[in-house]
Write a protein that holds these residues in place. Sequence first.
Motif, PDB file in Angstrom:
ATOM      1  N   ARG A  81      -0.185 -14.212   3.491  1.00 15.80           N
ATOM      2  CA  ARG A  81       0.447 -14.798   2.302  1.00 15.80           C
ATOM      3  C   ARG A  81       1.880 -14.309   2.130  1.00 15.80           C
ATOM      4  NH1 ARG A  81      -2.268 -18.787  -0.799  1.00 15.80           N
ATOM      5  NH2 ARG A  81      -0.621 -18.291  -2.278  1.00 15.80           N
ATOM      6  N   THR A  82       2.087 -13.020   2.394  1.00 15.90           N
ATOM      7  CA  THR A  82       3.446 -12.483   2.283  1.00 15.90           C
ATOM      8  C   THR A  82       4.386 -13.166   3.267  1.00 15.90           C
ATOM      9  OG1 THR A  82       2.592 -10.325   1.588  1.00 15.90           O
ATOM     10  CG2 THR A  82       4.840 -10.384   2.450  1.00 15.90           C
ATOM     11  N   ARG A  83       3.915 -13.310   4.516  1.00 17.07           N
ATOM     12  CA  ARG A  83       4.738 -13.958   5.532  1.00 17.07           C
ATOM     13  C   ARG A  83       4.964 -15.430   5.184  1.00 17.07           C
ATOM     14  NH1 ARG A  83       8.963 -14.444   8.196  1.00 17.07           N
ATOM     15  NH2 ARG A  83       8.825 -15.437  10.246  1.00 17.07           N
ATOM     16  N   ALA A  84       3.972 -16.114   4.633  1.00 15.50           N
ATOM     17  CA  ALA A  84       4.112 -17.514   4.254  1.00 15.50           C
ATOM     18  C   ALA A  84       5.161 -17.675   3.152  1.00 15.50           C
ATOM     19  CB  ALA A  84       2.769 -18.070   3.791  1.00 15.50           C
ATOM     20  N   GLU A  85       5.164 -16.765   2.205  1.00 15.93           N
ATOM     21  CA  GLU A  85       6.169 -16.826   1.133  1.00 15.93           C
ATOM     22  C   GLU A  85       7.575 -16.633   1.688  1.00 15.93           C
ATOM     23  OE1 GLU A  85       4.819 -13.853  -1.545  1.00 15.93           O
ATOM     24  OE2 GLU A  85       3.102 -15.035  -2.265  1.00 15.93           O
ATOM     25  N   CYS A 106       1.823  -3.613   3.356  1.00 16.77           N
ATOM     26  CA  CYS A 106       1.424  -4.266   2.104  1.00 16.77           C
ATOM     27  C   CYS A 106       0.923  -3.264   1.070  1.00 16.77           C
ATOM     28  CB  CYS A 106       0.336  -5.301   2.369  1.00 16.77           C
ATOM     29  SG  CYS A 106       0.888  -6.809   3.172  1.00 16.77           S
ATOM     30  N   ILE A 107       0.303  -2.169   1.541  1.00 14.13           N
ATOM     31  CA  ILE A 107      -0.375  -1.268   0.611  1.00 14.13           C
ATOM     32  C   ILE A 107       0.356   0.056   0.391  1.00 14.13           C
ATOM     33  CG2 ILE A 107      -2.594  -2.255   1.253  1.00 14.13           C
ATOM     34  CD1 ILE A 107      -3.165   0.194   2.924  1.00 14.13           C
ATOM     35  N   LEU A 123      -8.896  -8.928   6.286  1.00 16.22           N
ATOM     36  CA  LEU A 123      -7.903  -7.853   6.208  1.00 16.22           C
ATOM     37  C   LEU A 123      -6.472  -8.390   6.270  1.00 16.22           C
ATOM     38  CD1 LEU A 123      -9.285  -4.909   8.400  1.00 16.22           C
ATOM     39  CD2 LEU A 123      -9.443  -5.225   5.932  1.00 16.22           C
ATOM     40  N   LEU A 124      -6.259  -9.453   7.034  1.00 13.32           N
ATOM     41  CA  LEU A 124      -4.896  -9.937   7.255  1.00 13.32           C
ATOM     42  C   LEU A 124      -4.511 -11.082   6.318  1.00 13.32           C
ATOM     43  CD1 LEU A 124      -4.889  -9.917  11.171  1.00 13.32           C
ATOM     44  CD2 LEU A 124      -3.862  -8.228   9.638  1.00 13.32           C
ATOM     45  N   ALA A 166      -4.349  -6.254  -1.692  1.00 17.48           N
ATOM     46  CA  ALA A 166      -4.610  -5.984  -0.276  1.00 17.48           C
ATOM     47  C   ALA A 166      -5.404  -4.691  -0.105  1.00 17.48           C
ATOM     48  CB  ALA A 166      -3.297  -5.904   0.496  1.00 17.48           C
ATOM     49  N   ALA A 167      -5.074  -3.680  -0.910  1.00 16.23           N
ATOM     50  CA  ALA A 167      -5.796  -2.404  -0.837  1.00 16.23           C
ATOM     51  C   ALA A 167      -7.234  -2.569  -1.313  1.00 16.23           C
ATOM     52  CB  ALA A 167      -5.071  -1.348  -1.671  1.00 16.23           C
ATOM     53  N   ARG A 168      -7.424  -3.335  -2.383  1.00 14.18           N
ATOM     54  CA  ARG A 168      -8.793  -3.578  -2.870  1.00 14.18           C
ATOM     55  C   ARG A 168      -9.588  -4.383  -1.851  1.00 14.18           C
ATOM     56  NH1 ARG A 168      -5.937  -4.230  -7.788  1.00 14.18           N
ATOM     57  NH2 ARG A 168      -6.035  -6.504  -7.703  1.00 14.18           N
TER      58      ARG A 168
END
Length: 469
Positions: free
Chosen positions: A329-333, A284-285, A323-324, A293-295
């Motif tokens: 969210r990425t996987r849900a999209e 992600c980062i 952290l996850l 995600a990095a922030r």
Amino acid sequence: MFRRISQFCKQLFDDSQTSKNQEIETLDSGLSLEIVPRDSHSISRRQISENALKVLYRLHKSGYKAYLVGGGVRDLLLGLEPKDFDVVTDATPEDIKKLFRNCRLVGRRFRLAHIVFGRDIIEVATFRGHHSHGNDKTSKANASGRLLRDNVYGSIDEDAERRDFTVNALYYDISDFSIRSYGGGLQDLKSGTLRLIGDPETRYREDPVRMLRAVRFATKLNMQIDASAAAPIRKLAHLLSDIPSARMYEEALKLFFAGKGEANFEMMQEYGLFQPLFPLLHSCIKENPKDPAARMIQMVMANTDARVNQDKPVTPAFFYAALLWYPLRTRAEEIALESGLPLYDACFAAMGDILEDQCRSISIPRRFTAPARDIWQMQLRFERSQNPRAFKLMESPKFRAAYDLLQLRGEAEGGAVAKNAHWWKNFVQADEATRTVIAKSGPKAGGRKRNRNPRRRKRSDSSNGSAAE
């Protein structure tokens, strides 16, 4: 604390330099041995736990050699309070078990004896020998050089050669209260240098977790990793992927729940050690360091450190949920795009996938994954409960943790999430009467309910219109 460490290091070095009885010799392996008598070092038996002394004395009185070893000796010399006291001896695990009724033998890769005094456990190890001197039953390594079994016993000198860092090759002898320092460990304590014993690449291949230990000791003790010890880390970081996930969970606790999480994360990023532990988060980062995600990582690490340093409780459930969240969210999209499910439902479907993938590298116990799911689910409910239902949501046992994550998300993302977080912050901090007003004026309060059958509503509107005419 770092100033205190420096003062103790200077005193330690000065005392050892002025001792007339100090002995320094070189072993056949080339490793130096320095013996510091009792009157030339600062360790007192009053600083050692009563239970550790019981173990040391019983071993000694039974005719065995017994030493306090490693981090306990190191921390005492630095003026720190050790978290535990480890003992090493020439007695075998079976011999130790005969001496102590409260002993249990543990471990397959390294056979150890645990002497149990209520909640206090004194770990006792037998002097390690060189694994090349063993056989298939006592010593085994895989193709990359990682030791799978290492129960070859030897002498104290061989045991010192098997230690990872010189600052951990320190032995306190209960027979005469002297300190045995191998490889210049005392000098490395003074100079603040973290140096490996032996060839760094070989030692990392034997146990890749040593790379994480190098990072942890460097931040904990304010030391610099020696250049030769640091050189192979980035090249060998991928070897951490072969470490059992249960062991990696324990290492993650030491890295991120001891008040140095943010510093450890930054150094792990520098050496490429974060990716093997958190592959989903790294993906992600890696392309956008300014990604939310990095922030989120920076904020979670900083907040966890602050709570630890203030003696406030911390929980892995919140840590991993935070952290996850963005990998979730990425996987849900992706699921929503592939299946046509609404994003709300896709998030529920993605939770199992994310936890399963993460547990391949760090085996998170179920007692923490279940609350993490609750925290995630409440993130979705926060968006739909800015109305009187907010009162019921506040009754959830995981509300506070979920609320804290929402506030972090608001800082990381801004926009609509920040507005949502701000609404909930006002609601939580208000008194009971004000909360009722806020809930009634929420964006979803007082609105018309949607008709579940649009066709029926259309026919009804049409007939009403005709009657009016």
